[in-house]
Write an enzyme that holds these catalytic residues in place. Structure first.
Site, PDB file in Angstrom:
ATOM      1  N   GLY A 270      -1.301 -34.768  32.016  1.00 66.52           N
ATOM      2  CA  GLY A 270      -0.503 -34.860  30.605  1.00 66.52           C
ATOM      3  C   GLY A 270      -1.828 -34.159  29.773  1.00 66.52           C
TER       4      GLY A 270
ATOM      5  N   ALA B 153      -1.736 -38.766  31.194  1.00 69.30           N
ATOM      6  CA  ALA B 153      -1.234 -39.856  30.702  1.00 69.30           C
ATOM      7  C   ALA B 153      -1.837 -41.187  30.872  1.00 69.30           C
ATOM      8  CB  ALA B 153       0.340 -39.840  31.030  1.00 69.30           C
TER       9      ALA B 153
ATOM     10  N   GLU C 187      -1.362 -30.403  30.320  1.00 68.70           N
ATOM     11  CA  GLU C 187      -0.250 -30.161  29.597  1.00 68.70           C
ATOM     12  C   GLU C 187      -0.119 -30.090  28.086  1.00 68.70           C
ATOM     13  OE1 GLU C 187       1.777 -33.191  31.987  1.00 68.70           O
ATOM     14  OE2 GLU C 187       3.414 -31.801  32.306  1.00 68.70           O
TER      15      GLU C 187
ATOM     16  N   GLU D 124      -0.639 -35.028  39.364  1.00 67.51           N
ATOM     17  CA  GLU D 124       0.456 -35.953  39.349  1.00 67.51           C
ATOM     18  C   GLU D 124       0.919 -36.399  40.853  1.00 67.51           C
ATOM     19  OE1 GLU D 124       0.208 -33.624  37.265  1.00 67.51           O
ATOM     20  OE2 GLU D 124       0.798 -34.284  35.153  1.00 67.51           O
TER      21      GLU D 124
HETATM   22  N1  T1G Z   1      -5.061 -43.501  33.115  1.00 68.99           N
HETATM   23  C1  T1G Z   1      -5.241 -44.810  33.152  1.00 68.99           C
HETATM   24  N2  T1G Z   1      -6.681 -45.166  33.160  1.00 68.99           N
HETATM   25  C2  T1G Z   1      -7.343 -44.201  34.057  1.00 68.99           C
HETATM   26  C3  T1G Z   1      -6.983 -42.901  34.104  1.00 68.99           C
HETATM   27  C4  T1G Z   1      -5.479 -42.547  33.668  1.00 68.99           C
HETATM   28  N3  T1G Z   1      -4.893 -41.457  33.761  1.00 68.99           N
HETATM   29  N4  T1G Z   1      -7.682 -42.088  34.759  1.00 68.99           N
HETATM   30  C5  T1G Z   1      -8.836 -42.759  35.084  1.00 68.99           C
HETATM   31  N5  T1G Z   1      -8.622 -44.059  34.385  1.00 68.99           N
HETATM   32  C6  T1G Z   1      -9.629 -45.107  34.324  1.00 68.99           C
HETATM   33  C7  T1G Z   1      -9.825 -45.525  35.634  1.00 68.99           C
HETATM   34  O1  T1G Z   1      -8.824 -46.459  36.167  1.00 68.99           O
HETATM   35  C8  T1G Z   1     -11.222 -46.299  35.654  1.00 68.99           C
HETATM   36  O2  T1G Z   1     -10.937 -47.539  35.078  1.00 68.99           O
HETATM   37  C9  T1G Z   1     -11.709 -45.339  34.717  1.00 68.99           C
HETATM   38  O3  T1G Z   1     -10.949 -44.786  34.082  1.00 68.99           O
HETATM   39  C10 T1G Z   1     -12.768 -44.097  35.143  1.00 68.99           C
HETATM   40  O4  T1G Z   1     -12.088 -43.661  36.346  1.00 68.99           O
HETATM   41  C11 T1G Z   1       2.722 -36.782  31.611  1.00 68.99           C
HETATM   42  C12 T1G Z   1       2.675 -38.246  34.002  1.00 68.99           C
HETATM   43  C13 T1G Z   1     -10.398 -38.495  35.425  1.00 68.99           C
HETATM   44  C14 T1G Z   1     -11.246 -37.462  37.611  1.00 68.99           C
HETATM   45  O5  T1G Z   1      -3.943 -38.406  37.864  1.00 68.99           O
HETATM   46  O6  T1G Z   1      -8.366 -38.418  38.650  1.00 68.99           O
HETATM   47  O7  T1G Z   1      -0.606 -37.211  33.122  1.00 68.99           O
HETATM   48  O8  T1G Z   1     -12.275 -49.023  36.783  1.00 68.99           O
HETATM   49  O9  T1G Z   1     -13.582 -44.364  38.237  1.00 68.99           O
HETATM   50  O10 T1G Z   1     -14.745 -40.730  39.021  1.00 68.99           O
HETATM   51  O11 T1G Z   1       2.408 -35.282  33.318  1.00 68.99           O
HETATM   52  O12 T1G Z   1     -10.361 -40.792  36.964  1.00 68.99           O
HETATM   53  O13 T1G Z   1     -13.495 -47.982  34.902  1.00 68.99           O
HETATM   54  O14 T1G Z   1     -11.619 -49.836  34.628  1.00 68.99           O
HETATM   55  O15 T1G Z   1     -11.828 -42.537  38.383  1.00 68.99           O
HETATM   56  O16 T1G Z   1     -15.408 -40.043  36.948  1.00 68.99           O
HETATM   57  C15 T1G Z   1      -2.341 -37.644  35.655  1.00 68.99           C
HETATM   58  C16 T1G Z   1      -6.553 -39.674  37.150  1.00 68.99           C
HETATM   59  C17 T1G Z   1      -1.993 -38.837  35.129  1.00 68.99           C
HETATM   60  C18 T1G Z   1      -5.957 -38.480  36.469  1.00 68.99           C
HETATM   61  C19 T1G Z   1     -12.536 -39.485  36.463  1.00 68.99           C
HETATM   62  N6  T1G Z   1      -3.936 -37.743  35.711  1.00 68.99           N
HETATM   63  N7  T1G Z   1      -7.888 -39.993  36.806  1.00 68.99           N
HETATM   64  O17 T1G Z   1     -13.044 -39.898  37.692  1.00 68.99           O
HETATM   65  O18 T1G Z   1     -13.790 -42.000  37.040  1.00 68.99           O
HETATM   66  S1  T1G Z   1       0.117 -38.823  35.030  1.00 68.99           S
HETATM   67  C20 T1G Z   1      -4.533 -38.346  36.767  1.00 68.99           C
HETATM   68  C21 T1G Z   1      -8.831 -39.351  37.805  1.00 68.99           C
HETATM   69  C22 T1G Z   1       0.246 -37.720  33.901  1.00 68.99           C
HETATM   70  C23 T1G Z   1       2.003 -36.205  32.892  1.00 68.99           C
HETATM   71  C24 T1G Z   1       1.749 -37.249  33.951  1.00 68.99           C
HETATM   72  C25 T1G Z   1     -10.090 -39.920  37.498  1.00 68.99           C
HETATM   73  C26 T1G Z   1     -11.244 -38.785  36.680  1.00 68.99           C
HETATM   74  P1  T1G Z   1     -12.081 -48.541  35.405  1.00 68.99           P
HETATM   75  P2  T1G Z   1     -12.723 -43.099  37.579  1.00 68.99           P
HETATM   76  P3  T1G Z   1     -14.324 -40.772  37.601  1.00 68.99           P
END
Ligand code: T1G
Length: 688
Positions: A105, A66, A108, A128
């Protein structure tokens, strides 16, 4: 090619519809991605030419979850549930084509496809929990139905990213495509599904059961790790629901618990930290194209605990290290400790013996400072004494090659003064590692007045390369972390003179979420650091304890008494010493409430953080929070001292500081910034 919207395309590859997402940086499920998916699947299902549908992403990864930045805002566009229902009920086979990291997500969404094809380098996960959440789009009910309860427990409470090959073995992925040929592989798989009339299986139709003992055992085994956190327990409850309830009932449990978490302070804190960990690398005023100094070799002065730990960081990433000592015996001991550390890691199966030798092969020792003449970066990790450090930097100035970075690992001394010992102050910087330096993630990069942008940019990039999280801080006593720690220690010691016992203060801070309180920490580190029995005059409680050979855990007694298993218990001896000293102050002893202990240890830290910001010694409040979470064990579910101040409310913090100031003096005087923010009803988070 039909552009469904700005981030979604729909094309036909023969009779296979291909929906392509392209929403940098990680194809997060923002509202226009959800709209694109909804309209894309609607069109593909309606198109008689399309017999099956492949979902694929451009860029570095499949959907990574998400859009965390949308949380808390008004929901716009198609809901994820509508997109998933469209996919899961599709009369045509839906294949998710996964590269990069299918997370949260994103996974999912893939789980409501009928089949999943991935490249070997791909990973899948439901992380999450690291945001203080649980998978809120059916993942808690579908994952266990594919991988079983035990693997689901592991994956969802660790947030691990599981490599595609393991996902294939678990049935989370149905087929692996050739690396770099994901689209071809997914389309071929879709054709195979059609040719072989493979079933349109829905994960929701499967069953999963588990012995309740599995959950009891898992909770017990992880009680310490999950202490204070809500999300791990809620994830476990959802998996229990998957094993005991019909799918739709289980989904209701997931929805209820998700809403509780997403609206709660712990998830707000952990989502804040997620972004703070990315903000910390952004240095205003230093251009992105600032020249980076190549660092191919590192020299370290001092083979003690810090020098050895620092060396390991560079050896771990293949950078050769030369360690300098003044005596052969100290050098041999230091090199031996490094080897022992690696061998212990190998015994735990986290390194092979070949890797140990590889790392040790990059390490050399010498008694000659001149041997660092060709080092690109030299880090001094010797005795915390200004005169000694200035002498060494004076020598380095004559020895080091032009352009070398000259760094000090000092934890508090004035680096501007150290730089005056050289003719190249622009090359001097602080690299404050935290002990044990090969373990602790935090690195305070301390810019001195004259440190060049290039040296700063290089140091920050190098920090990332060695796996640290770095905060750029300014020169002041204790920099950021220790300067705030001094405030907490000041009040911990003061309250012990007023009637609180060390174990009272430790309990309050442990219950707050710290791994241990200040007195237990002192016992662990050793009370005799910097203590000298020849000069000790018994003027402090610590002196008296050391004189009684109560020097901490290592001697079986310090502030606490320890049994043979190092279990701590309050000590009557310590209590007696404290009462003796307290009596001398002439101050009345009193019971001090847990609330007062917490306010007097934490609020002065917040106040000091505000002063640090006023003085420009930290770039932003969230950098200070990153320092405390990664360097001092501040519980991540409370976001850090500055975020916690916002949670309490800065007006309340100011009011309580003024209360203590009226009773105990100006140590508690609120800083101007704190007063201003409180008066304006603002938070540290509102500071830009
Ligand atoms: N939402 C918004 N921005 C995100 C994002 C996300 N999920 N993931 C990364 N970014 C932005 C981050 O802030 C950065 O921005 C840029 O992307 C590069 O990220 C419904 C509720 C995917 C392994 O927890 O683990 O889904 O600083 O530097 O090292 O059940 O990003 O460049 O402006 O980390 O290559 C669940 C979180 C969400 C994954 C990539 N998903 N992201 O790592 O790049 S909740 C997560 C990561 C959800 C559902 C639930 C990592 C990455 P900027 P980065 P990276």
């Amino acid at each position: 090619m039909a552009a469904i919207n700005s981030v979604t395309d729909l094309t036909l590859d023969g009779d296979i519809a291909v929906i392509t997402l392209n929403s940098p940086p990680v194809n997060a499920l923002s509202f226009n991605v959800r709209d694109g998916l909804f309209e894309g699947f609607k069109a593909a299902i309606a198109d008689p030419k399309a017999k099956a549908i492949v979902l694929i992403c451009e860029g570095k990864t499949f959907i990574a979850g998400a859009d965390i930045s949308e949380f808390g805002g008004a929901q716009k566009g198609a809901s994820l549930f509508e997109v998933q229902t469209m996919m899961e009920d599709s009369p045509k086979p839906v294949i998710a084509a996964i590269h990069g990291t299918a997370l949260g997500g994103g996974l999912e969404v893939a789980l409501v496809a009928h089949y999943r094809v991935a490249v070997p380098s791909a990973k899948c996960g439901l992380p999450e929990v690291n945001l203080g959440l649980l998978p809120g789009a059916g993942g808690t009910q579908r994952l266990p139905r594919i991988v079983g309860a035990e693997k689901a427990l592991e994956m969802m409470t660790s947030g691990s990213h599981v490599p595609a090959k393991q996902c294939l073995a678990m049935g989370l992925v149905d087929s692996l495509a050739e690396e770099g040929k994901l689209l071809e592989g997914a389309v071929a798989f879709a054709r195979k599904v059609l040719e072989q009339s493979m079933p349109l299986k829905k994960v929701r139709d499967r069953e999963v059961t588990a012995d309740p003992q599995v959950f009891a055992d898992f909770r017990k085994a992880n009680a310490r790790k999950f202490r204070g956190f809500l999300a791990p327990e809620y994830n476990i409850q959802c998996i229990e629901a998957a094993c005991t309830l019909p799918f739709d009932e289980g989904l209701k449990v997931e929805r209820k618990l998700f809403m509780e978490l997403v609206t709660g302070v712990q998830s707000a804190a952990q989502r804040y930290v997620f972004f703070a960990e990315r903000q910390v690398w952004k240095i205003p005023g230093i251009a992105d194209d600032t020249a980076i100094i190549p660092v191919a070799t590192v020299g370290i002065i001092g083979a003690g605990t810090m020098g050895g730990g620092i060396a390991m960081n560079f050896l771990n990433v293949g950078i050769p290290v030369k360690i300098i000592e003044t005596k052969q015996e100290a050098l041999d001991r230091g090199l031996g400790v490094i080897r022992k550390n690696y061998e212990n890691t190998a015994k735990r199966g986290r390194l092979t013996l070949e890797q140990v030798e590889e790392r040790m092969g990059l390490l050399t020792g010498s008694l000659e400072l001149e041997d660092l003449a060709d080092s690109d970066l030299i880090i001094e990790a010797i005795f915390e004494n200004m005169a000694v450090k200035k002498e060494v930097f004076g020598k380095l100035d004559k020895i080091a090659k032009a352009g070398a970075i000259l760094a000090t690992n000092t934890s508090a001394l004035n680096i501007d003064e150290i730089a005056t010992a050289t003719t190249r102050p622009e090359a001097v910087i602080g690299l404050h590692f935290f002990s044990p330096a090969n373990v602790m993630r935090l690195l305070e990069v301390v810019r001195a007045d004259k440190t060049s942008d290039s040296v700063i940019a290089t140091s920050m990039q190098l920090a990332k390369k060695i796996g640290k999280i770095a905060a750029l801080v300014g020169v002041c006593p204790g920099f950021v972390g220790n300067r705030m720690l001094f405030q907490r220690q000041n009040q911990a010691q003061a309250m012990v003179m007023e009637g609180a016992m060390p174990w009272d203060i430790d309990r309050v801070l442990y219950d707050f979420g710290f791994p241990m309180g200040p007195f237990a920490m002192s016992d662990l580190a050793g009370l005799d650091i910097g203590w000298n029995k020849d000069t000790s005059k018994g003027e402090t409680i610590r002196d008296r304890l050391c004189e009684l050979d109560r020097r901490g855990q290592k001697t079986g007694a310090g502030y606490y008494d320890y049994d043979e298993n190092r279990n701590a218990k309050p000590s009557e001896i310590t209590e007696g010493i404290i009462k003796e000293f307290a009596a001398k102050t002439g101050r009345n002893q009193r019971d001090i409430s847990d609330e007062e202990i917490l306010e007097r240890t934490i609020f002065p830290m917040i106040n000091e953080g505000a002063k640090i910001l006023e003085e420009g010694k930290a770039i932003r409040p969230s950098d200070i929070d990153i320092v405390w979470i990664n360097g001092y064990g501040w519980p991540v579910y409370r976001g850090g001292p500055m975020f916690y101040g916002d949670t309490v409310g800065l007006a309340k913090v100011v009011e309580r500081l003024k209360h203590y100031q009226s009773q105990m003096g100006d140590f508690f005087k609120p800083s101007a910034l704190l007063e201003k923010l409180a008066a304006e009803g603002k938070r540290f988070q509102d500071m830009k």
